[in-house]
Design a protein around this motif. Structure first.
Motif, PDB file in Angstrom:
ATOM      1  N   LEU A 320      37.045  57.116  19.655  1.00  0.00           N
ATOM      2  CA  LEU A 320      37.045  55.654  19.202  1.00  0.00           C
ATOM      3  C   LEU A 320      37.119  54.489  19.326  1.00  0.00           C
ATOM      4  O   LEU A 320      37.026  54.044  18.706  1.00  0.00           O
ATOM      5  CB  LEU A 320      38.965  56.380  18.725  1.00  0.00           C
ATOM      6  CG  LEU A 320      39.062  57.730  17.461  1.00  0.00           C
ATOM      7  CD1 LEU A 320      40.331  57.837  17.031  1.00  0.00           C
ATOM      8  CD2 LEU A 320      37.915  57.731  16.101  1.00  0.00           C
ATOM      9  N   SER A 321      36.994  53.638  20.342  1.00  0.00           N
ATOM     10  CA  SER A 321      37.046  53.178  20.841  1.00  0.00           C
ATOM     11  C   SER A 321      34.624  52.496  20.817  1.00  0.00           C
ATOM     12  O   SER A 321      35.402  51.098  19.954  1.00  0.00           O
ATOM     13  CB  SER A 321      37.448  52.443  22.545  1.00  0.00           C
ATOM     14  OG  SER A 321      38.731  53.212  22.341  1.00  0.00           O
ATOM     15  N   LEU A 322      34.266  53.509  20.951  1.00  0.00           N
ATOM     16  CA  LEU A 322      32.762  53.546  20.838  1.00  0.00           C
ATOM     17  C   LEU A 322      32.850  53.277  19.022  1.00  0.00           C
ATOM     18  O   LEU A 322      32.249  52.042  18.397  1.00  0.00           O
ATOM     19  CB  LEU A 322      32.696  54.651  21.255  1.00  0.00           C
ATOM     20  CG  LEU A 322      32.413  54.830  23.128  1.00  0.00           C
ATOM     21  CD1 LEU A 322      31.613  55.743  23.810  1.00  0.00           C
ATOM     22  CD2 LEU A 322      31.898  53.613  23.357  1.00  0.00           C
ATOM     23  N   LEU A 323      33.574  53.959  18.325  1.00  0.00           N
ATOM     24  CA  LEU A 323      33.439  53.344  17.245  1.00  0.00           C
ATOM     25  C   LEU A 323      33.724  52.691  16.156  1.00  0.00           C
ATOM     26  O   LEU A 323      33.705  51.702  14.942  1.00  0.00           O
ATOM     27  CB  LEU A 323      34.289  54.935  16.433  1.00  0.00           C
ATOM     28  CG  LEU A 323      33.812  55.240  14.770  1.00  0.00           C
ATOM     29  CD1 LEU A 323      32.885  55.202  14.236  1.00  0.00           C
ATOM     30  CD2 LEU A 323      35.173  56.326  14.066  1.00  0.00           C
ATOM     31  N   MET A 324      34.885  52.195  16.897  1.00  0.00           N
ATOM     32  CA  MET A 324      35.232  50.842  16.394  1.00  0.00           C
ATOM     33  C   MET A 324      33.926  49.358  16.808  1.00  0.00           C
ATOM     34  O   MET A 324      33.834  48.838  15.659  1.00  0.00           O
ATOM     35  CB  MET A 324      36.935  50.085  17.768  1.00  0.00           C
ATOM     36  CG  MET A 324      37.258  48.965  17.270  1.00  0.00           C
ATOM     37  SD  MET A 324      38.662  48.521  17.880  1.00  0.00           S
ATOM     38  CE  MET A 324      39.724  50.403  18.481  1.00  0.00           C
ATOM     39  N   MET A 325      32.718  49.378  17.170  1.00  0.00           N
ATOM     40  CA  MET A 325      32.427  49.117  17.588  1.00  0.00           C
ATOM     41  C   MET A 325      31.611  48.521  15.779  1.00  0.00           C
ATOM     42  O   MET A 325      30.730  47.815  15.349  1.00  0.00           O
ATOM     43  CB  MET A 325      31.257  48.963  18.969  1.00  0.00           C
ATOM     44  CG  MET A 325      31.632  49.133  19.931  1.00  0.00           C
ATOM     45  SD  MET A 325      32.956  47.422  20.334  1.00  0.00           S
ATOM     46  CE  MET A 325      31.082  46.371  20.166  1.00  0.00           C
ATOM     47  N   VAL A 326      31.441  50.186  15.125  1.00  0.00           N
ATOM     48  CA  VAL A 326      30.680  49.842  14.076  1.00  0.00           C
ATOM     49  C   VAL A 326      31.099  48.716  13.188  1.00  0.00           C
ATOM     50  O   VAL A 326      30.306  48.084  12.563  1.00  0.00           O
ATOM     51  CB  VAL A 326      30.821  51.537  13.670  1.00  0.00           C
ATOM     52  CG1 VAL A 326      30.349  51.549  12.100  1.00  0.00           C
ATOM     53  CG2 VAL A 326      30.095  52.158  14.481  1.00  0.00           C
ATOM     54  N   PRO A 327      32.147  48.815  12.726  1.00  0.00           N
ATOM     55  CA  PRO A 327      32.721  47.954  11.883  1.00  0.00           C
ATOM     56  C   PRO A 327      32.390  46.204  12.067  1.00  0.00           C
ATOM     57  O   PRO A 327      31.913  45.476  10.847  1.00  0.00           O
ATOM     58  CB  PRO A 327      34.436  47.705  11.677  1.00  0.00           C
ATOM     59  CG  PRO A 327      34.357  48.959  11.801  1.00  0.00           C
ATOM     60  CD  PRO A 327      33.804  49.040  13.839  1.00  0.00           C
ATOM     61  N   ILE A 328      32.030  46.038  13.214  1.00  0.00           N
ATOM     62  CA  ILE A 328      31.337  44.387  13.326  1.00  0.00           C
ATOM     63  C   ILE A 328      29.921  44.242  13.960  1.00  0.00           C
ATOM     64  O   ILE A 328      29.480  43.226  13.012  1.00  0.00           O
ATOM     65  CB  ILE A 328      32.128  44.311  14.581  1.00  0.00           C
ATOM     66  CG1 ILE A 328      31.972  42.297  14.693  1.00  0.00           C
ATOM     67  CG2 ILE A 328      30.498  44.695  15.950  1.00  0.00           C
ATOM     68  CD1 ILE A 328      32.110  42.402  16.079  1.00  0.00           C
ATOM     69  N   LEU A 329      28.954  45.253  12.943  1.00  0.00           N
ATOM     70  CA  LEU A 329      27.859  45.515  12.620  1.00  0.00           C
ATOM     71  C   LEU A 329      27.265  44.485  11.114  1.00  0.00           C
ATOM     72  O   LEU A 329      26.460  43.541  11.871  1.00  0.00           O
ATOM     73  CB  LEU A 329      26.963  46.884  12.244  1.00  0.00           C
ATOM     74  CG  LEU A 329      27.624  47.779  13.405  1.00  0.00           C
ATOM     75  CD1 LEU A 329      26.198  49.029  13.264  1.00  0.00           C
ATOM     76  CD2 LEU A 329      26.364  46.892  14.464  1.00  0.00           C
ATOM     77  N   PRO A 330      27.858  44.001  10.245  1.00  0.00           N
ATOM     78  CA  PRO A 330      27.792  43.526   9.024  1.00  0.00           C
ATOM     79  C   PRO A 330      27.400  41.929   9.453  1.00  0.00           C
ATOM     80  O   PRO A 330      27.147  41.038   8.781  1.00  0.00           O
ATOM     81  CB  PRO A 330      28.860  44.360   8.387  1.00  0.00           C
ATOM     82  CG  PRO A 330      29.530  45.135   8.676  1.00  0.00           C
ATOM     83  CD  PRO A 330      29.075  45.402  10.135  1.00  0.00           C
ATOM     84  N   SER A 331      29.273  42.487  10.521  1.00  0.00           N
ATOM     85  CA  SER A 331      29.215  40.212  10.344  1.00  0.00           C
ATOM     86  C   SER A 331      27.930  39.763  11.274  1.00  0.00           C
ATOM     87  O   SER A 331      27.337  38.871  11.458  1.00  0.00           O
ATOM     88  CB  SER A 331      30.652  40.560  11.396  1.00  0.00           C
ATOM     89  OG  SER A 331      31.931  40.597  10.725  1.00  0.00           O
ATOM     90  N   ILE A 332      27.794  40.698  12.535  1.00  0.00           N
ATOM     91  CA  ILE A 332      26.762  40.632  13.547  1.00  0.00           C
ATOM     92  C   ILE A 332      25.054  40.370  12.462  1.00  0.00           C
ATOM     93  O   ILE A 332      24.599  39.573  12.965  1.00  0.00           O
ATOM     94  CB  ILE A 332      25.999  41.768  14.218  1.00  0.00           C
ATOM     95  CG1 ILE A 332      28.124  41.444  15.365  1.00  0.00           C
ATOM     96  CG2 ILE A 332      25.351  40.953  15.209  1.00  0.00           C
ATOM     97  CD1 ILE A 332      27.537  42.676  16.611  1.00  0.00           C
ATOM     98  N   PHE A 333      24.834  41.470  11.248  1.00  0.00           N
ATOM     99  CA  PHE A 333      23.446  41.446  10.556  1.00  0.00           C
ATOM    100  C   PHE A 333      23.409  39.783  10.203  1.00  0.00           C
ATOM    101  O   PHE A 333      22.411  39.445  10.147  1.00  0.00           O
ATOM    102  CB  PHE A 333      23.776  42.376   9.881  1.00  0.00           C
ATOM    103  CG  PHE A 333      22.804  42.448   8.945  1.00  0.00           C
ATOM    104  CD1 PHE A 333      21.825  43.045   9.164  1.00  0.00           C
ATOM    105  CD2 PHE A 333      23.285  42.082   7.707  1.00  0.00           C
ATOM    106  CE1 PHE A 333      19.802  42.936   8.489  1.00  0.00           C
ATOM    107  CE2 PHE A 333      21.433  42.456   6.513  1.00  0.00           C
ATOM    108  CZ  PHE A 333      20.828  42.651   7.223  1.00  0.00           C
ATOM    109  N   LEU A 334      24.613  39.286   9.341  1.00  0.00           N
ATOM    110  CA  LEU A 334      25.159  38.262   8.479  1.00  0.00           C
ATOM    111  C   LEU A 334      24.464  37.336   9.431  1.00  0.00           C
ATOM    112  O   LEU A 334      24.277  35.584   8.965  1.00  0.00           O
ATOM    113  CB  LEU A 334      25.923  38.262   7.550  1.00  0.00           C
ATOM    114  CG  LEU A 334      25.951  39.145   6.237  1.00  0.00           C
ATOM    115  CD1 LEU A 334      27.411  39.086   5.635  1.00  0.00           C
ATOM    116  CD2 LEU A 334      25.376  39.204   5.049  1.00  0.00           C
ATOM    117  N   MET A 335      25.312  36.799  10.563  1.00  0.00           N
ATOM    118  CA  MET A 335      25.228  36.147  11.239  1.00  0.00           C
ATOM    119  C   MET A 335      23.374  35.961  11.976  1.00  0.00           C
ATOM    120  O   MET A 335      23.425  34.739  11.900  1.00  0.00           O
ATOM    121  CB  MET A 335      26.132  35.863  12.229  1.00  0.00           C
ATOM    122  CG  MET A 335      27.272  35.791  12.286  1.00  0.00           C
ATOM    123  SD  MET A 335      28.578  35.562  13.434  1.00  0.00           S
ATOM    124  CE  MET A 335      28.783  37.116  13.966  1.00  0.00           C
TER     125      MET A 335
END
Length: 402
Positions: A320-335
């Motif tokens: 689940l610690s690895l899965l926690m990285m998924v929610p940040i993808l939209p923020s990185i994508f838009l930046m």
């Protein structure tokens, strides 16, 4: 072994019984309570506010306080040095090796005036001064911009005086002028500062339900309490939905606490000093909660799915610690790729919530079509994730430890 595991469940109340059991038991778990109601929802707004306030106040203070700048060759341009002093720059003694001094962070920047400055100035020729700085040092940006503007203003003033001395209009030096008409409002500019806010909300949801999801799957599997539970004559899907509802309840409570905390501490963010305005009150909180409701179910189902593959509590934590990285993808994508939002993007889970919350921060509100797409797209994804996890619950291997 608890009562739930030793007595058959009533079929008509199976879902509610599982839900109440899991909620009641985890309300006694200190680790779950701390992660769901303290670590994420309270510390996140507090740390975010402190970081933003400290950064803003520090940069503003640096822009207003006297700036110490080593000047090499100050004797060659006394008028320029005087203009810098009037602008709040305090000239310091020259350095023997300015480049090395800047690299070693002994000075944010160094101004160097060449010995040929007086001769070129008397001839009316363009003269050049050097600003020595290290752009990799973020702390130097404000100082460099401040000195650069002072030198450029001095240059324009002197250029205008030269034209006047020759009987010419200073306007001749600028045949074309740009008039900027910024259409951004004080509230829409706040997006520049609060771009990471959607990710913080998703992270709060994730942390709020994570330990509960681990305990209800990998934890019970490790304690060998799933097998007695599954032995009851109740459909597995009701057991799963009861557990999922408990996870969603904790995640929702965590998000609500976070929204309330932001509405309180958000008032202390000095946005007015930057010409910004942000409203994180009840209306904002209710709209964010509406946008996030299907995402809460989606993340709860995914957490249950991932944790079900783990053989132990610790292994589930790793997954689940690895899965926690998924929610940040939209923020990185838009930046990385700042694109204009299209309607179809709101139907993409996580991305739709991110765009919708930014619309709320801008003060524009979420349109009916984007809102419908966001809720429908994420709800569909949540349904698929729940069905897949439900199918996994039918496997006898889930109840077996080791």
């Amino acid at each position: 072994m608890n009562k739930m595991e030793t007595h058959p469940l009533r079929r008509s109340r199976a879902f509610l019984t599982v839900f109440l059991k899991e909620v009641r038991e985890n309300l006694r778990d200190r680790r779950t309570l701390i992660s769901a109601f303290l670590t994420g929802p309270l510390l996140t707004p507090l740390l975010f506010t402190m970081l933003i306030s400290f950064t803003v106040n520090r940069e503003l203070d640096k822009a207003e306080q006297p700036l110490k700048v080593p000047v090499i060759g100050a004797q060659y341009a006394p008028n320029l040095v005087g203009a810098l002093k009037a602008g709040g720059v305090l000239p310091q003694p020259a350095l023997a090796n300015p480049e090395q001094a800047v690299r070693d962070q002994q000075a944010d920047l160094v101004l160097r005036i060449s010995a040929g400055y007086p001769k070129a100035w008397r001839k009316g020729e363009p003269v050049q001064v050097e600003l020595i700085y290290d752009s990799s040092q973020r702390d130097s940006g404000t100082s460099v911009d401040r000195v650069t503007k002072l030198v450029e203003n001095y240059s324009r003033q002197q250029g205008a005086m030269r034209l006047v001395a020759r009987g010419l209009s200073p306007a001749l030096a600028s045949p074309v002028m740009v008039a900027k008409r910024d259409q951004a409002t004080a509230q829409s500019r706040a997006v520049l500062m609060f771009n990471m806010l959607p990710y913080l909300f998703v992270l709060t949801i994730f942390i709020g339900g994570m330990y509960l999801a681990i305990d209800l799957t990998a934890g019970e599997r490790e304690r060998q309490s799933l097998e007695p539970l599954f032995a009851n004559p109740v459909p597995r899907w009701k057991v799963f939905l009861g557990k999922l509802a408990a996870i969603c309840a904790f995640s929702t409570a965590s998000l609500v606490i976070c929204l309330v905390a932001f509405s309180v501490v958000g008032r202390f963010i000095p946005t007015d000093k930057l010409g910004m305005e942000v409203h994180l009150g009840p209306s904002f909180a209710l709209h964010v909660l509406l946008l996030q409701l299907p995402l809460i179910v989606l993340l709860g189902a995914l957490q249950s799915l991932v944790a079900a593959f783990a053989k132990s509590y610790r292994e589930a934590q790793t997954y689940l610690s690895l899965l926690m990285m998924v929610p940040i993808l939209p923020s990185i994508f838009l930046m990385v790729m700042p694109i204009k939002p299209q309607h179809w993007m709101y139907a993409v889970p996580l991305l739709g919530q991110h765009l919708g919350i930014l619309d709320l921060v801008r003060g524009e509100g979420v349109g009916a079509i984007p809102l419908a797409l966001c809720l429908a797209g994420t709800s569909l994804a949540a349904l698929i994730a729940a069905l897949v996890t439900m199918q996994l619950y039918r496997s006898e291997r889930l109840a077996i430890s080791g």
